[in-house]
Write a protein that holds these residues in place. Structure first.
Motif, PDB file in Angstrom:
ATOM      1  N   ARG A  78     -11.219   0.716 -29.687  1.00 38.12           N
ATOM      2  CA  ARG A  78     -12.476   0.037 -29.998  1.00 38.12           C
ATOM      3  C   ARG A  78     -12.405  -1.459 -29.693  1.00 38.12           C
ATOM      4  O   ARG A  78     -13.385  -2.053 -29.246  1.00 38.12           O
ATOM      5  CB  ARG A  78     -12.840   0.252 -31.471  1.00 38.12           C
ATOM      6  CG  ARG A  78     -14.180  -0.376 -31.850  1.00 38.12           C
ATOM      7  CD  ARG A  78     -14.652   0.042 -33.235  1.00 38.12           C
ATOM      8  NE  ARG A  78     -15.201   1.396 -33.226  1.00 38.12           N
ATOM      9  CZ  ARG A  78     -14.670   2.420 -33.879  1.00 38.12           C
ATOM     10  NH1 ARG A  78     -13.576   2.250 -34.593  1.00 38.12           N
ATOM     11  NH2 ARG A  78     -15.230   3.611 -33.828  1.00 38.12           N
ATOM     12  N   ASN A  79     -11.241  -2.081 -29.912  1.00 38.31           N
ATOM     13  CA  ASN A  79     -11.132  -3.517 -29.655  1.00 38.31           C
ATOM     14  C   ASN A  79     -11.101  -3.853 -28.172  1.00 38.31           C
ATOM     15  O   ASN A  79     -11.147  -5.018 -27.787  1.00 38.31           O
ATOM     16  CB  ASN A  79      -9.913  -4.113 -30.367  1.00 38.31           C
ATOM     17  CG  ASN A  79      -8.608  -3.488 -29.907  1.00 38.31           C
ATOM     18  OD1 ASN A  79      -8.594  -2.520 -29.147  1.00 38.31           O
ATOM     19  ND2 ASN A  79      -7.500  -4.025 -30.374  1.00 38.31           N
ATOM     20  N   VAL A  80     -10.999  -2.832 -27.308  1.00 41.83           N
ATOM     21  CA  VAL A  80     -11.127  -3.022 -25.860  1.00 41.83           C
ATOM     22  C   VAL A  80     -12.552  -2.687 -25.423  1.00 41.83           C
ATOM     23  O   VAL A  80     -13.147  -3.388 -24.604  1.00 41.83           O
ATOM     24  CB  VAL A  80     -10.118  -2.144 -25.094  1.00 41.83           C
ATOM     25  CG1 VAL A  80     -10.330  -2.272 -23.579  1.00 41.83           C
ATOM     26  CG2 VAL A  80      -8.692  -2.518 -25.465  1.00 41.83           C
ATOM     27  N   CYS A  81     -13.098  -1.624 -25.997  1.00 47.15           N
ATOM     28  CA  CYS A  81     -14.449  -1.175 -25.638  1.00 47.15           C
ATOM     29  C   CYS A  81     -15.514  -2.171 -26.076  1.00 47.15           C
ATOM     30  O   CYS A  81     -16.383  -2.534 -25.276  1.00 47.15           O
ATOM     31  CB  CYS A  81     -14.716   0.196 -26.265  1.00 47.15           C
ATOM     32  SG  CYS A  81     -16.450   0.727 -26.207  1.00 47.15           S
ATOM     33  N   GLU A 150      -8.889   1.660 -33.291  1.00 49.74           N
ATOM     34  CA  GLU A 150      -9.074   3.103 -33.228  1.00 49.74           C
ATOM     35  C   GLU A 150      -9.388   3.544 -31.790  1.00 49.74           C
ATOM     36  O   GLU A 150     -10.205   2.926 -31.102  1.00 49.74           O
ATOM     37  CB  GLU A 150     -10.213   3.541 -34.142  1.00 49.74           C
ATOM     38  CG  GLU A 150     -10.459   5.050 -34.127  1.00 49.74           C
ATOM     39  CD  GLU A 150     -11.652   5.463 -34.962  1.00 49.74           C
ATOM     40  OE1 GLU A 150     -12.012   6.649 -34.912  1.00 49.74           O
ATOM     41  OE2 GLU A 150     -12.227   4.598 -35.651  1.00 49.74           O
ATOM     42  N   VAL A 151      -8.748   4.623 -31.337  1.00 52.18           N
ATOM     43  CA  VAL A 151      -9.037   5.187 -30.014  1.00 52.18           C
ATOM     44  C   VAL A 151     -10.326   5.995 -30.120  1.00 52.18           C
ATOM     45  O   VAL A 151     -10.469   6.844 -31.010  1.00 52.18           O
ATOM     46  CB  VAL A 151      -7.878   6.090 -29.532  1.00 52.18           C
ATOM     47  CG1 VAL A 151      -8.237   6.744 -28.198  1.00 52.18           C
ATOM     48  CG2 VAL A 151      -6.593   5.290 -29.395  1.00 52.18           C
ATOM     49  N   ILE A 152     -11.289   5.717 -29.227  1.00 56.10           N
ATOM     50  CA  ILE A 152     -12.594   6.377 -29.289  1.00 56.10           C
ATOM     51  C   ILE A 152     -12.827   7.205 -28.026  1.00 56.10           C
ATOM     52  O   ILE A 152     -12.330   6.890 -26.951  1.00 56.10           O
ATOM     53  CB  ILE A 152     -13.729   5.346 -29.467  1.00 56.10           C
ATOM     54  CG1 ILE A 152     -13.673   4.273 -28.391  1.00 56.10           C
ATOM     55  CG2 ILE A 152     -13.643   4.722 -30.853  1.00 56.10           C
ATOM     56  CD1 ILE A 152     -14.764   3.229 -28.504  1.00 56.10           C
ATOM     57  N   LEU A 161     -19.228   0.552 -31.806  1.00 56.88           N
ATOM     58  CA  LEU A 161     -19.348  -0.188 -33.065  1.00 56.88           C
ATOM     59  C   LEU A 161     -18.495   0.472 -34.140  1.00 56.88           C
ATOM     60  O   LEU A 161     -18.336   1.697 -34.150  1.00 56.88           O
ATOM     61  CB  LEU A 161     -20.809  -0.222 -33.526  1.00 56.88           C
ATOM     62  CG  LEU A 161     -21.775  -1.128 -32.746  1.00 56.88           C
ATOM     63  CD1 LEU A 161     -23.211  -0.770 -33.086  1.00 56.88           C
ATOM     64  CD2 LEU A 161     -21.511  -2.594 -33.030  1.00 56.88           C
ATOM     65  N   HIS A 162     -17.959  -0.323 -35.028  1.00 58.62           N
ATOM     66  CA  HIS A 162     -17.246   0.227 -36.184  1.00 58.62           C
ATOM     67  C   HIS A 162     -18.207   1.141 -36.949  1.00 58.62           C
ATOM     68  O   HIS A 162     -19.420   0.855 -37.026  1.00 58.62           O
ATOM     69  CB  HIS A 162     -16.773  -0.921 -37.084  1.00 58.62           C
ATOM     70  CG  HIS A 162     -15.916  -0.471 -38.224  1.00 58.62           C
ATOM     71  ND1 HIS A 162     -16.448   0.012 -39.405  1.00 58.62           N
ATOM     72  CD2 HIS A 162     -14.561  -0.420 -38.355  1.00 58.62           C
ATOM     73  CE1 HIS A 162     -15.468   0.330 -40.234  1.00 58.62           C
ATOM     74  NE2 HIS A 162     -14.311   0.077 -39.627  1.00 58.62           N
ATOM     75  N   PRO A 163     -17.731   2.264 -37.508  1.00 58.36           N
ATOM     76  CA  PRO A 163     -18.625   3.206 -38.188  1.00 58.36           C
ATOM     77  C   PRO A 163     -19.571   2.566 -39.205  1.00 58.36           C
ATOM     78  O   PRO A 163     -20.734   2.963 -39.303  1.00 58.36           O
ATOM     79  CB  PRO A 163     -17.644   4.168 -38.880  1.00 58.36           C
ATOM     80  CG  PRO A 163     -16.447   4.164 -37.992  1.00 58.36           C
ATOM     81  CD  PRO A 163     -16.348   2.765 -37.453  1.00 58.36           C
ATOM     82  N   ILE A 164     -19.086   1.559 -39.949  1.00 54.30           N
ATOM     83  CA  ILE A 164     -19.955   0.896 -40.935  1.00 54.30           C
ATOM     84  C   ILE A 164     -21.089   0.145 -40.232  1.00 54.30           C
ATOM     85  O   ILE A 164     -22.256   0.236 -40.623  1.00 54.30           O
ATOM     86  CB  ILE A 164     -19.136  -0.075 -41.813  1.00 54.30           C
ATOM     87  CG1 ILE A 164     -18.137   0.700 -42.672  1.00 54.30           C
ATOM     88  CG2 ILE A 164     -20.068  -0.922 -42.695  1.00 54.30           C
ATOM     89  CD1 ILE A 164     -17.212  -0.177 -43.474  1.00 54.30           C
ATOM     90  N   GLY A 237     -15.157  12.897 -36.062  1.00 50.66           N
ATOM     91  CA  GLY A 237     -14.315  13.227 -34.919  1.00 50.66           C
ATOM     92  C   GLY A 237     -15.076  13.463 -33.636  1.00 50.66           C
ATOM     93  O   GLY A 237     -16.140  12.888 -33.393  1.00 50.66           O
ATOM     94  N   SER A 238     -14.548  14.380 -32.807  1.00 50.67           N
ATOM     95  CA  SER A 238     -15.126  14.622 -31.481  1.00 50.67           C
ATOM     96  C   SER A 238     -16.514  15.245 -31.560  1.00 50.67           C
ATOM     97  O   SER A 238     -17.359  14.997 -30.702  1.00 50.67           O
ATOM     98  CB  SER A 238     -14.192  15.521 -30.663  1.00 50.67           C
ATOM     99  OG  SER A 238     -13.962  16.758 -31.333  1.00 50.67           O
ATOM    100  N   ALA A 239     -16.773  16.060 -32.580  1.00 52.68           N
ATOM    101  CA  ALA A 239     -18.101  16.680 -32.726  1.00 52.68           C
ATOM    102  C   ALA A 239     -19.168  15.610 -32.907  1.00 52.68           C
ATOM    103  O   ALA A 239     -20.225  15.650 -32.258  1.00 52.68           O
ATOM    104  CB  ALA A 239     -18.107  17.643 -33.911  1.00 52.68           C
TER     105      ALA A 239
END
Length: 309
Positions: A78-81, A150-152, A161-164, A237-239
């Motif tokens: 996430r910090n790269v994306c 986190e790997v996304i 974006l972070h989930p929050i 997750g992936s779903a």
């Protein structure tokens, strides 16, 4: 979830992105060109529409880079994306608020006509676009502060974006979209009650925006509602990533539709489009030109208020 399903889903989404980019970029660039080369289209409402088109162009171009990532199957942290798509997130937030501002613009026309006419077009546009700017700046800044490693699965706004922050983004969009619809329904009721007493150009603008809002409901509103609903259902997750990423279809429809709705509903834009493209020999003899010239059944205009106030 199997890698085959994920890759098939990626290819499907990437194909959608490339197809909509062709249509969307052509339409949004034409809105900017028509406004620039046609003085009669330089009204407050048209300037706001141009702001929406600029946002949509940037969103579409960033979706191309997203499609490339989907084809390659590259997964990022996430910090790269997030830094890579932060500009996209800014404009994806802005375009949602600009749609609300277009309805607020009509509200001001109906209830504060004198003030509307006295404010200079450029100043009015800057004031109206400052609200999208503040909302977008807040969302991007919060996303930057909440960045993690986190790997996304997908590098797009709901997942980048972070989930929050992503939940705030989707929930705030659903709220704004709902308010947009409520305000527009209120304006429809007011103009219907006033009937012929209302200015004809206001009623014509209302008819064009009516289609835009309907398409908006079935595009951006569905996109953000779907993103928020899948998260609210507790999917992870992936779903969750796959379902949220497929909402891009509705986002792409939102980025693409304004020009074609305007061309369909506004005879003034149709004539301006014909004038702009008639310098090309292939267009002069095309069926499109002949159809546009014949399609005068709906005589609406973008806004006939003076462009200089």
């Amino acid at each position: 979830m199997s890698s085959t399903i994920i890759m098939s889903n990626n290819i499907f989404i990437a194909t959608e992105i490339f197809a909509f980019n062709i249509l969307g970029l052509f339409g949004n660039v034409n809105i900017l060109l028509l406004t620039y080369f046609t003085p009669r289209l330089r009204s407050k409402t048209c300037y706001l529409q141009c702001g929406l088109s600029v946002s949509h162009i940037i969103c579409l171009l960033f979706e191309v880079s997203n499609a490339i990532f989907l084809f390659t199957g590259i997964q990022l942290k996430r910090n790269v994306c997030f830094p890579a798509i932060s500009l996209y997130i800014f404009f994806i937030c802005a375009q949602a608020v600009i749609m609300l501002m277009l309805v607020v613009d009509l509200f001001i026309i109906v209830f504060f006509t004198t003030i509307y006419l006295r404010v200079h077009n450029i100043l009015y546009t800057i004031l109206m676009l400052s609200i999208p700017f503040l909302y977008s700046s807040f969302t991007v800044s919060w996303g930057l502060l909440k960045m993690d490693e986190e790997v996304i699965l997908f590098c797009n706004p709901p997942i980048g974006l972070h989930p929050i922050v992503s939940r705030w983004w989707s929930l705030s969009n659903v709220t704004m979209n709902t308010f947009t619809i409520i305000l527009f329904v209120f304006l429809i009721a007011v103009l219907h009650h006033r009937g012929k007493k209302e200015r004809s150009d206001t009623r014509k603008l209302m008819k064009r925006l009516k289609v835009s809002v309907i398409v908006f409901v079935f595009s951006w509103y569905m996109c953000t509602l779907g993103v928020d609903m899948f998260a609210a259902l507790g999917l992870t997750g992936s779903a969750l990533a796959i379902l949220q990423s497929n909402m891009v279809f509705f986002a792409l429809l939102c980025y693409t539709q304004p020009f074609y709705v305007i061309l369909w509903r506004s005879s003034e834009y149709r004539m301006a489009f014909i004038e702009l493209w008639s310098c090309f020999a292939w267009f002069k003899e095309s069926r499109l030109k002949k159809w546009l010239e014949r399609s005068g059944k709906i005589h609406t205009v973008a806004s006939t208020y003076s462009s200089k106030t």
